[in-house]
Design an enzyme around this catalytic site. Structure first.
Site, PDB file in Angstrom:
ATOM      1  N   LEU A  21      14.959 -24.572 -14.836  1.00  0.00           N
ATOM      2  CA  LEU A  21      16.177 -23.989 -15.414  1.00  0.00           C
ATOM      3  C   LEU A  21      15.886 -22.654 -16.112  1.00  0.00           C
ATOM      4  O   LEU A  21      16.671 -21.714 -16.032  1.00  0.00           O
ATOM      5  CB  LEU A  21      16.798 -24.958 -16.426  1.00  0.00           C
ATOM      6  CG  LEU A  21      16.983 -26.410 -15.975  1.00  0.00           C
ATOM      7  CD1 LEU A  21      17.775 -27.183 -17.006  1.00  0.00           C
ATOM      8  CD2 LEU A  21      17.646 -26.478 -14.617  1.00  0.00           C
ATOM      9  N   ASP A  40       6.077 -18.702 -20.534  1.00  0.00           N
ATOM     10  CA  ASP A  40       5.680 -19.969 -19.894  1.00  0.00           C
ATOM     11  C   ASP A  40       4.169 -20.054 -19.883  1.00  0.00           C
ATOM     12  O   ASP A  40       3.492 -19.115 -19.484  1.00  0.00           O
ATOM     13  CB  ASP A  40       6.199 -20.060 -18.454  1.00  0.00           C
ATOM     14  CG  ASP A  40       6.379 -21.516 -18.019  1.00  0.00           C
ATOM     15  OD1 ASP A  40       7.506 -21.891 -17.684  1.00  0.00           O
ATOM     16  OD2 ASP A  40       5.378 -22.264 -18.045  1.00  0.00           O
ATOM     17  N   TYR A 164      10.755 -38.567 -26.014  1.00  0.00           N
ATOM     18  CA  TYR A 164      11.571 -37.427 -25.563  1.00  0.00           C
ATOM     19  C   TYR A 164      12.935 -37.431 -26.261  1.00  0.00           C
ATOM     20  O   TYR A 164      13.415 -36.402 -26.749  1.00  0.00           O
ATOM     21  CB  TYR A 164      11.716 -37.556 -24.043  1.00  0.00           C
ATOM     22  CG  TYR A 164      12.521 -36.496 -23.335  1.00  0.00           C
ATOM     23  CD1 TYR A 164      12.094 -35.173 -23.277  1.00  0.00           C
ATOM     24  CD2 TYR A 164      13.687 -36.830 -22.659  1.00  0.00           C
ATOM     25  CE1 TYR A 164      12.819 -34.220 -22.581  1.00  0.00           C
ATOM     26  CE2 TYR A 164      14.417 -35.883 -21.956  1.00  0.00           C
ATOM     27  CZ  TYR A 164      13.983 -34.576 -21.922  1.00  0.00           C
ATOM     28  OH  TYR A 164      14.702 -33.631 -21.224  1.00  0.00           O
ATOM     29  N   LYS A 168      14.439 -34.584 -28.630  1.00  0.00           N
ATOM     30  CA  LYS A 168      15.610 -33.857 -28.152  1.00  0.00           C
ATOM     31  C   LYS A 168      16.790 -33.954 -29.124  1.00  0.00           C
ATOM     32  O   LYS A 168      17.552 -32.995 -29.278  1.00  0.00           O
ATOM     33  CB  LYS A 168      16.025 -34.374 -26.768  1.00  0.00           C
ATOM     34  CG  LYS A 168      15.149 -33.843 -25.636  1.00  0.00           C
ATOM     35  CD  LYS A 168      15.099 -32.316 -25.640  1.00  0.00           C
ATOM     36  CE  LYS A 168      14.811 -31.706 -24.293  1.00  0.00           C
ATOM     37  NZ  LYS A 168      14.539 -30.262 -24.390  1.00  0.00           N
TER      38      LYS A 168
END
Ligand code: NAI
Length: 298
Positions: A21, A40, A164, A168
């Site tokens: 994305l 990245d 996760y 998140k």
């Protein structure tokens, strides 16, 4: 048709932009005049390894299309270095898209300390580190757009994703607080919960669904939220496959006991249906609106 939204003169950092994305976000900003920092570290999906190739390739793509971009290969946990690349190359930063992430899915009873810590580190601490490094610059200039990336796994909970999900939803808490702190300085903070085909989801969803979940279907929302014309802040959005919707908290009207302390677990049990009934539900958006409920006398 409205005029094309442009980002000329804006400096945009997209983390984890070497693939998935983030790459789509970076290409979109690059094609619309932004100067882009493509961050990245080029690691594996579970956080191991590292290579500068991923970010460099996206920078080349942006330049080949006539745009301006530089690469940064640091981990988002070194947020200051990510932002330093923007300052060194372009002198400022206007937009931060916190997108980098990894997965280490494992059921809670098998989860190691490292599975937990690495996920908090890259998602929550990394998002905080990059944002915190950019924050003084945004405050100083009285302008900023920040887009955070959460997940349905965090919002709704999902088996095998405790590490996760916690990280998140932590990001949503960070975004909500920063939206309040940024309000007076024209810094808008919004959060997206995307769903799209990427290496992160290619083993999770069936092929027919993956074909519909194009990664480039996420970037238009990111572009709008990152634009100076967008007044939205503190928003949370689900986005994927050509669908965008806004989420909010819903609170049942609730039950008020006669006194503030003279009730028992038995009374709670007796009134449970009313406490959990969403008829006449409310949608508080601030701490103050939260407090109004306990201040009510009926
Ligand atoms: P992806 O694995 O294709 O891309 C993530 C990128 O982040 C990779 O290029 C990776 O090298 C980079 N990255 C990982 N750790 C990093 C670090 N410490 N510093 C800098 N870069 C790092 O995954 P995808 O699907 O593009 O995910 C993007 C974001 O969207 C993630 O935050 C993910 O949790 C979130 N998300 C994605 C969903 C989906 O359906 N694809 C669903 C819900 C959330």
């Amino acid at each position: 048709m409205t005029e094309e939204l442009r980002y000329d003169g804006r400096v945009v950092i997209v983390t984890g932009a070497g693939g998935g994305l983030g790459r789509q976000h970076a290409l979109m900003f690059g094609a619309r005049g932004a100067r882009v920092v493509v961050n990245d570290l080029g690691g594996g999906q579970t956080g191991g390894g590292g290579s500068s190739a991923a970010a460099d390739k996206v920078v080349e793509e942006i330049r080949a299309a006539g745009g301006e971009a530089v690469a940064n290969h640091d981990s988002v946990t070194d947020g200051a270095r990510v932002v330093a690349t923007a300052l060194d190359a372009f002198g400022t930063v206007d937009v931060v898209v916190n997108n980098a992430g990894i997965l280490r899915d494992v059921s809670f009873h098998k989860m190691t300390d490292q599975d937990w810590e690495l996920l908090q580190d890259i998602h929550l601490n990394g998002t905080c580190a990059v944002t915190r490094a950019a924050w003084p610059v945004l405050r100083e200039k009285g302008y900023g757009r920040i887009v955070m990336t959460t997940s349905a796994a965090g919002i709704y909970g999902n088996f095998g994703q405790a590490n996760y999900a916690a990280a998140k939803l932590g990001i949503v808490g960070l975004a909500n607080a920063l939206a309040e702190e940024g309000r007076a300085k024209n810094i808008h903070v919004n959060t997206i919960a995307p769903i799209a085909a990427s290496r992160m989801t290619e083993t999770v969803f069936p092929k027919e669904l993956l074909d519909r979940l194009r990664p480039e279907a996420i970037s238009p929302l990111v572009g709008w939220l990152a634009h100076e014309a967008c007044a939205e802040t503190k928003g949370l959005f689900e986005v994927g496959a050509g669908y965008i919707a806004k989420l909010r908290w819903e609170r049942s009207h609730g039950h008020r006991f006669g006194g503030t302390t003279d009730f028992t677990p038995d009374d709670v049990a007796r009134h449970w249906a009313g406490i959990t009934d969403f008829t006449d539900a409310e949608h508080p958006t601030t701490m103050n609106e939260s407090l109004t409920a306990v201040q009510r006398t009926a």
